[in-house]
Design an enzyme around this catalytic site. Structure first.
Site, PDB file in Angstrom:
ATOM      1  N   TYR A 203      -2.712  -0.369  10.174  1.00 47.04           N
ATOM      2  CA  TYR A 203      -2.648  -0.753   8.765  1.00 47.04           C
ATOM      3  C   TYR A 203      -1.282  -0.420   8.171  1.00 47.04           C
ATOM      4  CZ  TYR A 203      -3.787  -0.906   3.778  1.00 47.04           C
ATOM      5  OH  TYR A 203      -3.785  -1.184   2.428  1.00 47.04           O
TER       6      TYR A 203
ATOM      7  N   SER B  98       0.865  -1.189   0.000  1.00 42.01           N
ATOM      8  CA  SER B  98       0.000   0.000   0.000  1.00 42.01           C
ATOM      9  C   SER B  98       0.891   1.225   0.000  1.00 42.01           C
ATOM     10  CB  SER B  98      -0.886   0.006   1.255  1.00 42.01           C
ATOM     11  OG  SER B  98      -1.427   1.288   1.489  1.00 42.01           O
TER      12      SER B  98
END
Length: 240
Positions: free
Chosen positions: A151, A138
């Site tokens: 995250y 990501s």
């Protein structure tokens, strides 16, 4: 037909980028094993593709589940050439609200789940003379965004795991790379990003799931046979 004769496992392929990757892999000649924690979703995508795909309901954080995925793949298609660790979970929360249980769940799926996949396919890949493992990270593995502490930690871990795995597995001709999507048009895309794409993305638009999938196909193919340990941003120049 860059993937003709190859067999790929794609996790989290019941929707979004994973589903697009599965369709494109099949179009490029691969046999595809579609796994997703939502069984109906994976079966729907496999049904759309046809005989070159099978669906398996699968929680990537479950080690026994990985053994079942590998066994089913070998029983159906005879080998494993490619693993795309696409499955992951995203949930925003502040650092103050992040407790150990929340962090552990994020790590279990996003890091441990990918590790278990790598571990599970290594044996069949070695027997087959090599393979390609593609870990999806990501943009938050390259920068920080308040509210995404757990995250972000998990995706930074994916980057490190890829680099270490590439070095360890290179003698067995197993390539490992990290692909990092930016803002890609999927159901999980934050609406405000889509609405403000022109101002926050240098290319001025959100990327298509097909644009990301084409890079995955390339990295899985023999065209990328000398690429391992690398990290690629597919994000319209958001992080430079």
């Amino acid at each position: 037909m860059r993937l003709e004769g190859k067999v790929a496992i794609i996790t989290g392929a019941g929707s979004g980028m994973g589903a697009e990757e599965a369709r494109m892999f099949a179009a490029e000649g691969a046999k595809v094993v579609i796994t997703d924690i939502v069984g109906d979703a994976s079966r729907e995508i496999a049904g759309q593709i046809g005989e070159s795909a099978i669906a398996i309901e699968h929680d990537v954080a479950d080690e026994e589940g990985w053994a079942g995925v590998v066994a089913s793949t070998l029983d159906t298609f005879g080998k494993i050439d490619i693993l795309v660790n696409n499955a992951g979970i995203t949930k925003a929360d502040t650092f103050d609200n992040t407790d150990a249980a929340f962090l552990r769940r994020m790590l279990d799926v996003n890091i441990v789940g990918s590790f278990l996949g790598m571990k599970a396919v290594c044996g069949p890949m070695k027997t087959n003379g090599g393979g390609a493992i593609i870990n999806i990270a990501s943009g938050l593995a390259f920068t920080s965004l308040p509210g995404y502490f757990a995250y972000g930690v998990s995706k930074w871990g994916v980057r490190g795991m890829t680099r270490l795995g590439a070095k360890e597995l290179a003698p067995d001709n197993i390539r490992v790379v990290t692909l990092t999507p930016g803002a890609v048009e999927t159901p999980s895309l934050v609406p405000s990003v889509r609405e403000n794409a022109k101002s926050i993305i240098p290319l001025g638009r959100v990327g298509g799931a097909d644009e990301f999938a084409r890079v995955v196909v390339f990295m899985a193919s023999d065209d990328a046979s000398y690429v391992s340990g690398a990290e690629f941003l597919i994000d319209g120049a958001m992080i430079c």
